[in-house]
Design an enzyme around this catalytic site. Structure first.
Site, PDB file in Angstrom:
ATOM      1  N   ALA A   1       0.851  -1.196   0.000  1.00 38.86           N
ATOM      2  CA  ALA A   1       0.000   0.000   0.000  1.00 38.86           C
ATOM      3  C   ALA A   1       0.879   1.235   0.000  1.00 38.86           C
ATOM      4  O   ALA A   1       1.984   1.229   0.556  1.00 38.86           O
ATOM      5  CB  ALA A   1      -0.934   0.022   1.211  1.00 38.86           C
TER       6      ALA A   1
ATOM      7  N   GLY B   1       0.158   5.367   0.714  1.00 41.22           N
ATOM      8  CA  GLY B   1      -0.776   6.425   1.044  1.00 41.22           C
ATOM      9  C   GLY B   1      -0.240   7.763   0.592  1.00 41.22           C
ATOM     10  O   GLY B   1       0.679   7.860  -0.226  1.00 41.22           O
TER      11      GLY B   1
ATOM     12  N   ASP C   1     -10.051   7.695  13.309  1.00 46.30           N
ATOM     13  CA  ASP C   1     -10.086   7.247  11.919  1.00 46.30           C
ATOM     14  C   ASP C   1     -10.616   5.813  11.838  1.00 46.30           C
ATOM     15  O   ASP C   1     -10.092   4.980  11.103  1.00 46.30           O
ATOM     16  CB  ASP C   1      -8.692   7.344  11.296  1.00 46.30           C
ATOM     17  CG  ASP C   1      -8.721   7.260   9.770  1.00 46.30           C
ATOM     18  OD1 ASP C   1      -9.812   7.427   9.185  1.00 46.30           O
ATOM     19  OD2 ASP C   1      -7.663   7.012   9.166  1.00 46.30           O
TER      20      ASP C   1
END
Length: 377
Positions: free
Chosen positions: A20, A22, A152
């Site tokens: 991943a 970001g 979050d």
């Protein structure tokens, strides 16, 4: 940094695959080698090179390490190392062999489920809330509350392992008393479709903010869609006004008592919500015992095997899907169960056994709206 092929050494870790990237950090599947050749799969999160000189972001990253290193709970992915390699700060965390909840919900749609079966959605929510309750009640070395707020809570930050474990990740924007003062920029961090009203207004946050976000995630699991959709300004307005369809409008089969619990968690006023994540979890636990007394935590592991069986079979990891579980999935979801699978005399009667191993994912993609289709065999 280029994508490692055979593995790129990073301090005592070998980066095997970038899983991943970001806005300001990237995440790698990695392997740690200890003494005597002992190895351990891990995840490395490190700042992207372009942000290594950004003092504000580095400070936020260090804040994440300071908070997360002090958390040790079965429903929170463990952070066990923090350091710097050639000027790059990193976190080493537990590798969760599975998928983020966002990917689980997307795969459920592909398998013909309009939403997650309510008992399984409640099981996920209970474990998520237990992790939050633990974080909310942490004390510092002097016995003072840290007042940690995740801020979050979203399907991307809830991981489900193939064994059915539920793990919260990414306390990167969490606030705690030890983290210093909050800035105006902090108020807009996070995924705004999961904001609580006070978060949307840029007001002070506390544990009840995470209670609201957890309720929003549970709503999405139960209904197959988010309660708040639209542009940024439209979503923030709806959140502040409590303007969203009631869960039973989308999924009439949701028990009324479960809907009442969910609406309490998503009350516009923090004073009208469950005051703690623990209280929310206890309400869900009581409701689950009444409406689905036969459900057990092992069902989540079966569900993950059911959803991701092709990948598991292709890679050689055993998957056992009891016939009774498949029948319950159909009953919980309001769709017919698949027809019986003929079982050869030398095979176990609980179903067919496959073998496969899948590396899983640490992060997932956003899902689209879910649709109702017959449950396939």
């Amino acid at each position: 940094m280029p994508q490692p092929s055979a593995g790129l050494q990073f301090g005592k870790y070998k980066l095997l695959e970038r899983i991943a990237t970001g806005g300001m950090a990237e995440i790698y599947r990695a392997r740690m080698t200890a003494v005597a050749g002992i190895t351990k799969p891990v995840v490395i999160k490190k700042i992207l090179p372009g942000y290594a000189d950004d003092d504000a972001f580095v400070s936020m990253f260090i804040n994440e390490a300071r908070i997360a290193l002090g958390l040790s709970h079965g429903n929170i992915a463990q952070i066990f190392d923090f350091g710097e390699v050639e000027g790059e700060y990193f976190l080493a965390m537990e590798w969760v062999d599975g998928h983020p909840l966002s990917h689980v919900m997307r795969r459920a749609r592909e398998k013909g489920l309009s939403a997650l079966p309510p008992p399984l959605a409640v099981l996920v929510a209970i474990d998520m809330l237990r992790g939050l309750a633990y974080a909310h009640t942490r004390l510092d070395d002097n016995g003072r509350p840290l007042h940690i707020v995740h801020r979050d809570v979203s399907p991307q930050n809830v991981l489900l392992s193939y064994e059915g474990q539920v793990k919260l990740v990414d306390f990167g924007i969490a606030r705690a008393r030890l983290a210093g003062r909050e800035t105006k920029a902090d108020a807009v961090k996070g995924k705004y479709v999961y904001f609580a009203p006070e978060q949307a207004r840029g007001e002070a946050l506390d544990a009840r903010t995470d209670v609201f976000a957890a309720g929003t995630v549970l709503y999405e699991m139960l209904c197959g869609r988010r309660p708040f959709e639209g542009s940024l300004q439209e979503v923030l307005r709806k959140i502040c006004q409590g303007d969203f369809p009631r869960p039973r409008e989308w999924t009439p089969g949701i028990p009324p008592a479960l809907e009442r619990i969910l609406l309490t968690a998503m009350a516009t006023s923090p004073e009208q919500r469950y005051q703690t994540a623990q209280a929310f979890a206890e309400a869900l636990t009581r409701q689950l015992h009444v409406t689905a007394p036969d459900v057990s935590p092992s069902e989540l592991g079966h569900f993950m095997g059911y959803l991701f069986e092709p990948e598991l079979v292709d890679a050689g990891r055993p998957v056992q899907l009891p016939r009774e579980f498949l029948t319950r999935v159909g009953r919980w979801s309001g769709v017919p169960a698949p027809p019986p699978i003929p079982t050869p005399p030398d095979m176990p009667r609980y179903g067919l056994e496959h073998r496969g191993e899948h590396r899983g994912e640490q992060r997932g993609e956003p899902r689209g709206d879910l649709t109702t289709q017959p449950l396939p065999p």
